[in-house]
Structures are given as structure tokens and as C-alpha cells.
Motif scaffolding. Sequence first.
Motif, PDB file in Angstrom:
ATOM      1  N   VAL A  94       0.857  -1.195   0.000  1.00  0.00           N
ATOM      2  CA  VAL A  94       0.000   0.000   0.000  1.00  0.00           C
ATOM      3  C   VAL A  94       0.890   1.242   0.000  1.00  0.00           C
ATOM      4  N   PRO A  95       0.349   2.419  -0.342  1.00  0.00           N
ATOM      5  CA  PRO A  95       1.144   3.660  -0.320  1.00  0.00           C
ATOM      6  C   PRO A  95       1.617   4.001   1.084  1.00  0.00           C
ATOM      7  N   GLU A  99      -0.177   3.458   4.982  1.00  0.00           N
ATOM      8  CA  GLU A  99       0.372   2.579   6.019  1.00  0.00           C
ATOM      9  C   GLU A  99       0.799   3.359   7.251  1.00  0.00           C
ATOM     10  N   LEU A 100       1.193   4.609   7.076  1.00  0.00           N
ATOM     11  CA  LEU A 100       1.570   5.426   8.231  1.00  0.00           C
ATOM     12  C   LEU A 100       0.422   5.544   9.225  1.00  0.00           C
ATOM     13  N   ILE A 139       3.553  -6.308  13.313  1.00  0.00           N
ATOM     14  CA  ILE A 139       4.664  -5.494  12.828  1.00  0.00           C
ATOM     15  C   ILE A 139       5.196  -6.041  11.513  1.00  0.00           C
ATOM     16  N   SER A 140       5.281  -7.356  11.435  1.00  0.00           N
ATOM     17  CA  SER A 140       5.757  -8.002  10.212  1.00  0.00           C
ATOM     18  C   SER A 140       4.833  -7.705   9.032  1.00  0.00           C
ATOM     19  N   GLU A 141       3.532  -7.745   9.263  1.00  0.00           N
ATOM     20  CA  GLU A 141       2.579  -7.468   8.187  1.00  0.00           C
ATOM     21  C   GLU A 141       2.625  -6.000   7.770  1.00  0.00           C
ATOM     22  N   SER A 142       2.864  -5.109   8.733  1.00  0.00           N
ATOM     23  CA  SER A 142       2.994  -3.695   8.395  1.00  0.00           C
ATOM     24  C   SER A 142       4.180  -3.477   7.459  1.00  0.00           C
ATOM     25  N   ILE A 143       5.290  -4.145   7.728  1.00  0.00           N
ATOM     26  CA  ILE A 143       6.478  -4.006   6.893  1.00  0.00           C
ATOM     27  C   ILE A 143       6.246  -4.587   5.505  1.00  0.00           C
ATOM     28  N   HIS A 146       4.206  -1.913   3.658  1.00  0.00           N
ATOM     29  CA  HIS A 146       5.135  -0.871   3.227  1.00  0.00           C
ATOM     30  C   HIS A 146       6.371  -0.940   4.109  1.00  0.00           C
ATOM     31  N   PRO A 147       7.550  -1.193   3.540  1.00  0.00           N
ATOM     32  CA  PRO A 147       8.749  -1.466   4.340  1.00  0.00           C
ATOM     33  C   PRO A 147       9.277  -0.276   5.129  1.00  0.00           C
TER      34      PRO A 147
END
Length: 414
Positions: A94-95, A99-100, A139-143, A146-147
Motif C-alpha cells: 500500500v502507499p 500505512e503510516l 509489525i511483520s505485516e505492516s512491513i 510498506h517497508p
Amino acid sequence: MLKRIAVSELCLGMYIHEFCGSWMDHPFWKGSFLLKTERDLQRIHASDISEVWIDADKGVDIAPGQASQSVEEVSAEAEARLLAAGSRMPPARVPLDQELERAQKLCARSKAAIVEMFSDARMGQAVRLDQVGSLVEEISESILRHPNALISLARLKTSDEYTYMHSVAVCALMIALARQLELPDEQVREAGIAGLLHDVGKMAIPDAILNKPGRLSDAEFSTMRSHPESGGRLLLESRQVSALVLDVCLHHHEKMDGSGYPHRLAGEQISLFARMGAVCDVYDAITSDRPYKKGWDPAESIRKMAEWKGHFDERVFQAFVKSVGIYPVGALVRLESGRLGVVLEQHAQSLLTPRVKVFFSARSKVPIAQEVIDLAKLVGRDRIVGRESAEEWGFKHVEELWLGIDTRGGALFG
């Protein structure tokens, strides 16, 4: 050729490519090696591992007639199991701005969980790690979505919340680095858990030392250096983590040249995951505001870390740079065109051509209309020529340019 065989079929001279199971199920920190000693063979037989992958091209093959499975057979079998279990697909990319928003909420939840966990440790109670697995998964899915979002956001911690948010940041950095090193999913997860718990021993350190705004005395510094062993004892007593996680807690302050602590390990004596922990821990520490100093710019931090010979494993450090970028998100850079901007996002193939939001003219020294430019599309026309210091330029709250929100109030200039 890779083959999966039963542990009972192992013999000396075989090359173990990978153990089938968790790191908690076997006593080796290395996932692949040539089986050369009877002692190592006995240790495998005594472990909870029932199957291993061997590489017949690098060592002894199984005897003719013995059963084994090829990579293709196992892949088909695994795919069938995933379909039968209704396994989730990895989250879609995602942009950054999207994600922020999620990452902000995740950081708040993570901080609350770690405050509670560490408070239990400080009060002498048994540490409950029941939330650790789910936090690491989120946290892993967030990365994956968007890394850069959560890693960059966690860097903006205030000095008084450093101890807690540092754990979140190192968790995210460890996950990103493990993926960059192409480690198996189970080891990525373990790396995240290790990052989240690596500093749990600081709960045995008095707040007056942890938050001291000035230089520590020799006695205070000695107390601070005790936190890896304090954390190691705490995790060992909890009986809830793997040897890998315990090792990172104990040895993330070791250095490749043997000058680290607590055991002055050197080179191959330091496990891969402890080497990873050393890089991630230092990067977040030096880019964060602390009671006694302001954090360094991300790009400047990468440059300085590269100069510390003997501190880090070079291969691990190079992989880390690839994961965060030579010019990480939030870095202030000068372009050949004379414009200043902050890095918004890394380019998938090139570390030198990130997306940048320009906002100031270095030549005329006045603000310009903010514009997002993709340097990958401007090759030959514009490029980054150097790092800049926001403090020297007098810029305040530069993070608002890439974060998209007012983090602390106040104007950007003056």
C-alpha cells in the motif's frame, strides 16, 4: 540437489541445508553446515527435529533405495496443505501515507504492551510474553504492506519513551533485515521476537541511570553494561523463548573485533542473529533523540556506521543498508539542481534514486513550492549529491514533510 530425509537416515558427511522445524527444536544456531562429528549427529538425534533437508551436491547422498522427497514434491505438498488450511496470502503493498496511519496505531498498542511487560519485570514479577507473538506478526505485516512506514515512524520517539519504543523499532528493523537476508519465515519471526525483547534487561537498571541527561560515571556505565546478562537471566527463567532470542539479548553488544560485551566474543563466535541485533540496535539508538543528545540524521548515521571498522559484520551491515537505504526515509538531501528535500520512499532496484519531497532552494536560501519527485525518472537530469543537516539549516520538524502530519507543532523554518 535438495532432499528431505528422516533424522534416522542422517550420516556423517551429509550437508544439512535446513532443519524442518523451529529454532527451538534444535541446539544449533547455524541452519546449514556439513555434518562432521559424531557429537553433532547425536545432538540432532536427541533434539525434537524429525526431518532435515540435505544438499546432495555439497555432501553425502542417501543410499539407493532410501526414501526421500524432492523440493518439487514437498512444494506441491506444502501448497496443498496451505490451501486446505485456508492460509492467508501476504498483505498487499500500500502507499506510504496509507500505512503510516495504521503504523501510528500499531506503535501506540506496541508501546502499551511493552510498558506493561517491562513494568512486570521491574516489579520482580514473572514476565508474561503472551502478546509478543501477535505484536511481531502485526509489525511483520505492516512491513510487508510498506517497508518504510513503521520503521521510520518508530524512529521519531521522544527521549522519555525511548526505552519502550526502541524495542518496537529494533523489532521492525530485525524483521526487515531478516527478509533482506532471505531467511525462512520462522526465522524472520524469531528475529522479530529477539528485537522486541533484546533490551528487557534494562528493567534492572535504575531510571536515574537510564534517563541521565549527562555523561555516565564509570560505576554507572558498569551498571548499564550489565543489562544483557540481566535480560538473559530473565528470559531464561521465563522458559518462553528460544535459544536464538536469548542469544540476541545476551550478545547484541558484542563486536566483530572482540571489543564488545559482556563476553568479548569475536568473529564466528557471534551468532548471525546477534550480529543482526548489533546493527539494528545501534542504528535506532543513534538516530533517536536521547536525554543526553539529539539523534543523528538517518543518512549520516549509515555513513558513520560504515566507518566503524571491527564493529559490525560487513555482510550483515550491507544487507541492512539495502533494507533501509543509503538515504533512509526522512533523510535530508541536496540535489544537483540545488534543491533540498527529504527522502519519502526507497526505489526497489536502486539505493541512489529514492522518491524525494523538495521544499527549499539551497542556492537562493528560500522555501520553494513543495514537490514530490521520483529520481529514478530523472536519471541524467537530477540526482542526490550529498547529505545535509536540518539543524545547521535551521529547519524544525522536518519529519512533518514525509509524515504528512503536524507531530509537535510549530513552523518548519525559523
